[in-house]
Design an enzyme around this catalytic site. Sequence first.
Site, PDB file in Angstrom:
ATOM      1  N   GLU A 128      32.173 -47.207  78.606  1.00 49.01           N
ATOM      2  CA  GLU A 128      32.019 -47.797  79.372  1.00 49.01           C
ATOM      3  C   GLU A 128      32.986 -48.681  80.249  1.00 49.01           C
ATOM      4  O   GLU A 128      34.472 -47.185  79.678  1.00 49.01           O
ATOM      5  CB  GLU A 128      31.877 -49.498  78.819  1.00 49.01           C
ATOM      6  CG  GLU A 128      30.466 -50.109  78.139  1.00 49.01           C
ATOM      7  CD  GLU A 128      29.978 -51.106  77.537  1.00 49.01           C
ATOM      8  OE1 GLU A 128      30.826 -51.915  77.567  1.00 49.01           O
ATOM      9  OE2 GLU A 128      28.976 -51.344  77.454  1.00 49.01           O
ATOM     10  N   HIS A 254      30.629 -59.436  87.023  1.00 49.59           N
ATOM     11  CA  HIS A 254      30.611 -57.782  85.943  1.00 49.59           C
ATOM     12  C   HIS A 254      30.010 -57.122  87.941  1.00 49.59           C
ATOM     13  O   HIS A 254      29.129 -57.767  88.539  1.00 49.59           O
ATOM     14  CB  HIS A 254      29.284 -58.112  85.055  1.00 49.59           C
ATOM     15  CG  HIS A 254      28.648 -57.127  84.224  1.00 49.59           C
ATOM     16  ND1 HIS A 254      27.468 -56.242  85.360  1.00 49.59           N
ATOM     17  CD2 HIS A 254      29.145 -56.766  83.561  1.00 49.59           C
ATOM     18  CE1 HIS A 254      27.857 -55.088  84.989  1.00 49.59           C
ATOM     19  NE2 HIS A 254      28.408 -55.411  83.321  1.00 49.59           N
ATOM     20  N   ARG A 303      36.322 -53.174  85.168  1.00 48.30           N
ATOM     21  CA  ARG A 303      35.004 -54.321  85.557  1.00 48.30           C
ATOM     22  C   ARG A 303      36.135 -54.687  86.993  1.00 48.30           C
ATOM     23  O   ARG A 303      35.440 -55.183  87.858  1.00 48.30           O
ATOM     24  CB  ARG A 303      34.907 -54.916  84.814  1.00 48.30           C
ATOM     25  CG  ARG A 303      33.751 -54.851  85.185  1.00 48.30           C
ATOM     26  CD  ARG A 303      33.271 -56.431  84.165  1.00 48.30           C
ATOM     27  NE  ARG A 303      31.959 -55.622  82.674  1.00 48.30           N
ATOM     28  CZ  ARG A 303      32.024 -55.783  81.559  1.00 48.30           C
ATOM     29  NH1 ARG A 303      32.483 -57.027  81.177  1.00 48.30           N
ATOM     30  NH2 ARG A 303      31.734 -55.277  80.336  1.00 48.30           N
ATOM     31  N   HIS A 364      30.123 -63.411  85.147  1.00 46.77           N
ATOM     32  CA  HIS A 364      29.746 -62.992  83.250  1.00 46.77           C
ATOM     33  C   HIS A 364      31.016 -63.369  82.628  1.00 46.77           C
ATOM     34  O   HIS A 364      30.324 -63.677  81.289  1.00 46.77           O
ATOM     35  CB  HIS A 364      30.036 -61.515  83.896  1.00 46.77           C
ATOM     36  CG  HIS A 364      29.747 -60.711  82.412  1.00 46.77           C
ATOM     37  ND1 HIS A 364      28.210 -60.471  81.904  1.00 46.77           N
ATOM     38  CD2 HIS A 364      30.891 -59.698  81.463  1.00 46.77           C
ATOM     39  CE1 HIS A 364      28.192 -59.473  81.134  1.00 46.77           C
ATOM     40  NE2 HIS A 364      29.543 -59.216  81.216  1.00 46.77           N
ATOM     41  N   ARG A 399      39.081 -58.552  81.370  1.00 49.40           N
ATOM     42  CA  ARG A 399      38.981 -58.704  80.158  1.00 49.40           C
ATOM     43  C   ARG A 399      38.442 -57.130  79.456  1.00 49.40           C
ATOM     44  O   ARG A 399      37.050 -56.674  80.987  1.00 49.40           O
ATOM     45  CB  ARG A 399      37.418 -59.463  79.648  1.00 49.40           C
ATOM     46  CG  ARG A 399      36.806 -58.716  78.245  1.00 49.40           C
ATOM     47  CD  ARG A 399      35.940 -59.461  77.944  1.00 49.40           C
ATOM     48  NE  ARG A 399      34.920 -59.698  78.430  1.00 49.40           N
ATOM     49  CZ  ARG A 399      33.523 -59.246  77.929  1.00 49.40           C
ATOM     50  NH1 ARG A 399      33.835 -58.492  77.487  1.00 49.40           N
ATOM     51  NH2 ARG A 399      33.015 -59.079  79.458  1.00 49.40           N
TER      52      ARG A 399
HETATM   53  C1  SIN Z   1      28.047 -54.395  79.233  1.00 49.97           C
HETATM   54  O1  SIN Z   1      26.881 -54.132  78.732  1.00 49.97           O
HETATM   55  O2  SIN Z   1      28.281 -54.193  80.487  1.00 49.97           O
HETATM   56  C2  SIN Z   1      28.355 -56.415  79.321  1.00 49.97           C
HETATM   57  C3  SIN Z   1      29.621 -55.710  78.164  1.00 49.97           C
HETATM   58  C4  SIN Z   1      30.714 -56.698  77.970  1.00 49.97           C
HETATM   59  O3  SIN Z   1      30.434 -57.597  78.978  1.00 49.97           O
HETATM   60  O4  SIN Z   1      31.325 -56.755  77.495  1.00 49.97           O
END
Ligand code: SIN
Length: 554
Positions: A128, A254, A303, A364, A399
């Site tokens: 991610e 997010h 993010r 988020h 985060r």
């Molecule tokens: C996501 O699945 O993008 C969210 C995961 C997160 O907020 O850590």
Amino acid sequence: MIAGRLLAPDAGWIRRADVIVVGSGVAGVTVALNARRLMPDRRILLVTKSMLDDGSTRWAQGGVAAALGPEDSPEQHLADTLTAGAGLCDAAAVRALVTEGPDAVRRLIALGARFDAEPGGPLALTREGGHLRSRIAHAGGDATGAEISRALLFALEQASAVPGGGLDVIEHAMSLDLLLTQDGRAAGLTLHVIGEGQQDGVGAVYAPAVVLATGGIGQVYSATTNPQVSTGDGVALALRAGAGVADLEFVQFHPTVLWLGPDARGRQPLISEAVRGEGAFLVDEAGNRFMTGRHPLADLAPRDVVAKAIMNVMIKAGTDHVYLDGRHLGAATWQHRFPTILTTLRAHGIDPVSQPIPVVPAAHYASGGVKTDLRGRTSITGLYACGETACTGVHGANRLASNSLLEGLVFAERIAADLASNFPAPAEPAADRRKPRLLDQAAMTEIAQLMTERAGVVRSGTGLTMAAEELKKIGDQPAGTPGVLAWEATNLHLAAAALVAAAAARRETRGSHWREDYPDSSAAWLGHLTVTLGLDDLTVSYEPDQVAEQKGQR
Ligand code: SIN
């Protein structure tokens, strides 16, 4: 006017416990299960505002990050977390997270959580944003939170079913205020229970240890990925009790939440970052990729970088969304890896196999919260905070994706261990002299609109001053009638006011705090803002980061 405590009927019943855990997500349930295991003679009471699985945990998609792969290490996880945190992570807290994380996940698996595996057995790990290694363990493809919640709640159900087993659970129990001893220690809670029999209506539970694990503050904004229950109850309760709340200005937006039109309100469907982890990418209205060249990790940048890039593209083009293109992943990958997202998208008339997905950033995650030390202890003896409610220092200004479930696990275990070795002294509540007050429930919509306009992704000094003034006016409106929605509105109001105070004070852009009037990060701001509530007003204090001082970065 800010409530010193929530206006509520006097407690009609009293009960005693040793530990009260507030909240039933990954953090709360893990504290409760571990506290029971380590302290079999103590009475543990878990209370939750709605149903047990109504919190944020069940909605987590992407997964839980931990250095579980052969080419990964806690050191690398530490480095990625510090980078994402934009200079404000507490390195000791992050070290605890990344070193204890892998075993915490293994214990979760031993408890019964079923994670996805590669053929032959090893855990399937994906990437991610901000992760340089594949370290996101996932379950049910994109239903990680739901599986973790299922496993934990099953264990909780079994543990609480043992008669006299020392672990009780009460659903539909909204915590109102902390009870305090004469010398300011935690002594229990007042709470409102929608139940039957003896514990119905407002009551009090006396206990020397209280753990807040109430989730986040997402409902402060009009559009959020958070469920309806995320109304900042823990942050507001802690502030009213005199605890400090830190880093609240760092609300993570997010990048990829399904765009449902300009008037979309409340909980919005998340399109997991793991979709980009598997190869999807962002494009503008003309179909051009815009993350390439903006950051070495392109679409998998941290993010805050991606959310800002999207906002810049939208502002420049005058549009209200961009697109996530995952058509090339193919039907099989969508079905196998992202079954929940696929179903949601199709329910909204979008087929990601043949169409780009319209997306927009939405609120988020609160990277800040009730300030704690490495054992989850707040500034009030006997009061602990865990999970999204807490600010342990692991997230800094932004985060790292999928570190939240891990933080819930690791710090919950730490809190239970601390309780087992340093159980607080007996505590009897003193008379509560704080001024009670309550907003009308209608204030909730007003607050969310105001916060979205003035304290959302992009902020300015002028907008934040206007937000503070409007919040003051909302606080001075005629009082509401006691009830869950009015208590929630009053909590949201206090959380919003604290967030705005911190955001106005931080005159720089860092991580997920974006000030258009101070577009750069400044070494003078390498430190933390803590908000406290005095008699009737909020105070913001700044503490420079000691490590940065020592390194001469300031
Ligand atoms: C996501 O699945 O993008 C969210 C995961 C997160 O907020 O850590």
